[in-house]
Design an enzyme around this catalytic site. Structure first.
Site, PDB file in Angstrom:
ATOM      1  N   ALA A 101       0.810  -1.216   0.000  1.00 54.51           N
ATOM      2  CA  ALA A 101       0.000   0.000   0.000  1.00 54.51           C
ATOM      3  C   ALA A 101       0.848   1.273   0.000  1.00 54.51           C
ATOM      4  O   ALA A 101       0.381   2.325  -0.426  1.00 54.51           O
ATOM      5  CB  ALA A 101      -0.960  -0.001   1.188  1.00 54.51           C
ATOM      6  N   CYS A 140       7.233   5.792  16.850  1.00 49.96           N
ATOM      7  CA  CYS A 140       8.407   4.940  17.014  1.00 49.96           C
ATOM      8  C   CYS A 140       9.333   5.095  15.822  1.00 49.96           C
ATOM      9  O   CYS A 140      10.456   4.621  15.817  1.00 49.96           O
ATOM     10  CB  CYS A 140       7.981   3.488  17.154  1.00 49.96           C
ATOM     11  SG  CYS A 140       6.640   3.057  16.068  1.00 49.96           S
TER      12      CYS A 140
HETATM   13  C1  PLP Z   1       0.249  -0.489   6.674  1.00 53.67           C
HETATM   14  C2  PLP Z   1      -0.422   0.632   5.993  1.00 53.67           C
HETATM   15  C3  PLP Z   1       0.038   1.140   4.769  1.00 53.67           C
HETATM   16  C4  PLP Z   1       1.305   0.632   4.119  1.00 53.67           C
HETATM   17  O1  PLP Z   1       1.109  -0.640   3.570  1.00 53.67           O
HETATM   18  P1  PLP Z   1       2.358  -1.545   3.161  1.00 53.67           P
HETATM   19  O2  PLP Z   1       1.718  -2.630   2.337  1.00 53.67           O
HETATM   20  O3  PLP Z   1       2.969  -2.037   4.422  1.00 53.67           O
HETATM   21  O4  PLP Z   1       3.274  -0.701   2.346  1.00 53.67           O
HETATM   22  C5  PLP Z   1      -0.664   2.151   4.184  1.00 53.67           C
HETATM   23  N1  PLP Z   1      -1.762   2.648   4.750  1.00 53.67           N
HETATM   24  C6  PLP Z   1      -2.244   2.199   5.913  1.00 53.67           C
HETATM   25  C7  PLP Z   1      -3.479   2.800   6.489  1.00 53.67           C
HETATM   26  C8  PLP Z   1      -1.587   1.182   6.577  1.00 53.67           C
HETATM   27  O5  PLP Z   1      -2.055   0.750   7.748  1.00 53.67           O
END
Ligand code: PLP
Length: 407
Positions: free
Chosen positions: A75, A332
């Site tokens: 994401a 963190c």
């Molecule tokens: C974890 C997260 C992301 C990032 O996703 P990844 O697949 O780890 O890059 C983006 N948006 C939200 C709301 C998340 O919780």
């Protein structure tokens, strides 16, 4: 019955790969290792068929057409591609964007990167409950606005945003609407039609799939949503995201999406986790004084609890309760222990933000675990407060706001 430690209650950070998901993936790491782009032999055909099957499952989870799903590395990449890709493609039409102040860093930092390129960004404030107001979005729109980005559910305080109303407003004004749906998938109902979404970010590892795979929904039909790609190459994923497809990851994502779909259909697992979350809150809030729930109670993910324990440092509490994997309201990501930007945007005072703990419940958690966590936190919070001079002063009725602190 004794519980096994450590106990995992950090499901907003990541989730374990479900056994069914792993089983689905393994053949594609062994015998079925083909490249989905190989058109000339059976290895390639088999890989391509598996990818397309997974694409259907992911699409079905959000009510999309499979042709609207682009696979990405997660994401973070989806958010980058949605925000930067859409803004850059449409820069002749306008250079103003609206994003909420509590978006994931992948959206916020993409917006900051665009500012450096000359775009203007409105960072929308949220209410004390951690909610984005539709009227605030409406007021922020300008003739030059091309994109609005508001997440489905927040990863720290679990607030669920009114994306359907925001999406409808954007559609009405001819503005693209992007929503980062990562935390809501499989937990709250969501589909692209109801949300009037043009772009949606998804991630597998927040819903019992593997890390390193995600997707971006890009709406088809008129008016067409076009993006400037971030990654150029072999023209995979309709030219919007080049790179050899990680077939085993995609297959795992598909299996996880099917599982999330079943969860939403039956509601059983969601109700179970919600009951555990409510049991946790009930235990903490009845056995301790001065605990506060951060974020809306009504508009909230079923698995999230974000609690401030007054007079206790979140970091110290986490150390004291090391057997439980949770996270604190201090960022963190930085060594400086800044209070969380999400809590700050909600107007939570910094000392309250510093005393906050995020609990993220999920599939593995049991009632016994919740009871153990309540006992442990009650014990540790009580101990830490006994050592706190501030708590002692407050108990004696001294108004801490009136105290003259020496430098
Ligand atoms: C974890 C997260 C992301 C990032 O996703 P990844 O697949 O780890 O890059 C983006 N948006 C939200 C709301 C998340 O919780």
């Amino acid at each position: 019955m004794t519980v096994q430690t450590p106990i995992y209650m950090d499901h907003h950070a990541t989730t374990p790969v479900h056994p069914q998901v792993l089983d689905a993936m393994l053949p594609y790491l062994k015998d079925d290792f083909g490249n989905a782009a190989s058109r000339s032999h059976a290895f390639g055909w088999k890989a391509e068929a598996a990818v397309e099957h997974a694409r259907e499952k992911v699409a079905a989870l959000i009510g999309a057409d499979p042709r609207e799903i682009l696979f990405t590395s997660g994401a973070t990449e989806s958010d980058n591609l949605a925000v930067k890709g859409a803004a850059r493609y449409r820069k002749e039409a306008g250079t103003h964007l609206v994003v909420s102040a509590i978006e994931h860093k992948a959206v916020l930092d993409s917006a900051h990167a665009l500012e450096a390129e000359g775009f203007e960004v409105t960072f929308l404030p949220v209410t004390q409950e951690g909610l984005v107001e539709v009227d605030a979005v409406r007021d922020a729109l300008r003739p030059t606005t091309t994109l609005v980005s508001v997440m489905l559910a927040n990863n720290e305080v679990g607030t669920v945003q009114p994306v359907a109303e925001i999406g409808a407003l954007c559609r009405d004004r001819g503005v693209l609407f992007h929503t980062d749906a990562v935390q809501g998938l499989g937990r709250v109902p969501f589909d692209v039609a109801t949300a009037h979404a043009d772009l949606v970010s998804l991630s597998a590892h927040k819903m019992y799939g593997p890390k390193g795979i995600g997707a971006l929904y890009v709406r088809r039909g008129r008016p067409r949503v076009r993006l400037e790609p971030l990654i150029h190459g072999g023209g995979h994923e309709r030219g919007m995201r080049s790179g050899t497809l990680p077939v085993h990851q995609i297959v795992g994502f598909g299996a996880a999406a099917a599982l999330a779909f079943e969860d939403l259909e039956s509601g059983v697992e969601i109700a179970r986790v919600r009951a555990l979350r409510d049991r946790l809150w009930h235990g903490l809030s009845t056995r301790l004084t001065e605990v506060r729930l951060n974020g809306s109670r009504a508009h909230r993910l079923p698995n999230n609890l974000n609690v401030s324990f007054a007079f206790v440092e979140g970091e110290a509490l986490m150390m004291a309760a090391r057997d439980v994997a949770v996270s604190s309201g201090s960022a963190c990501t930085s060594a400086s222990l800044e209070p969380s930007y999400v809590l700050r945007a909600m107007g939570v005072p910094s000392e309250v933000a510093h005393s906050s703990i995020r609990f993220g419940l999920g599939r593995s958690n049991t009632e016994e675990e919740v009871d153990h966590v309540v006992d442990l936190f009650v014990e540790k919070v009580t101990q830490l407060r006994e050592m706190s001079p501030l708590y002692e002063m407050a108990r004696q009725g001294i108004d801490l706001g009136s105290v003259q602190w020496h430098a």
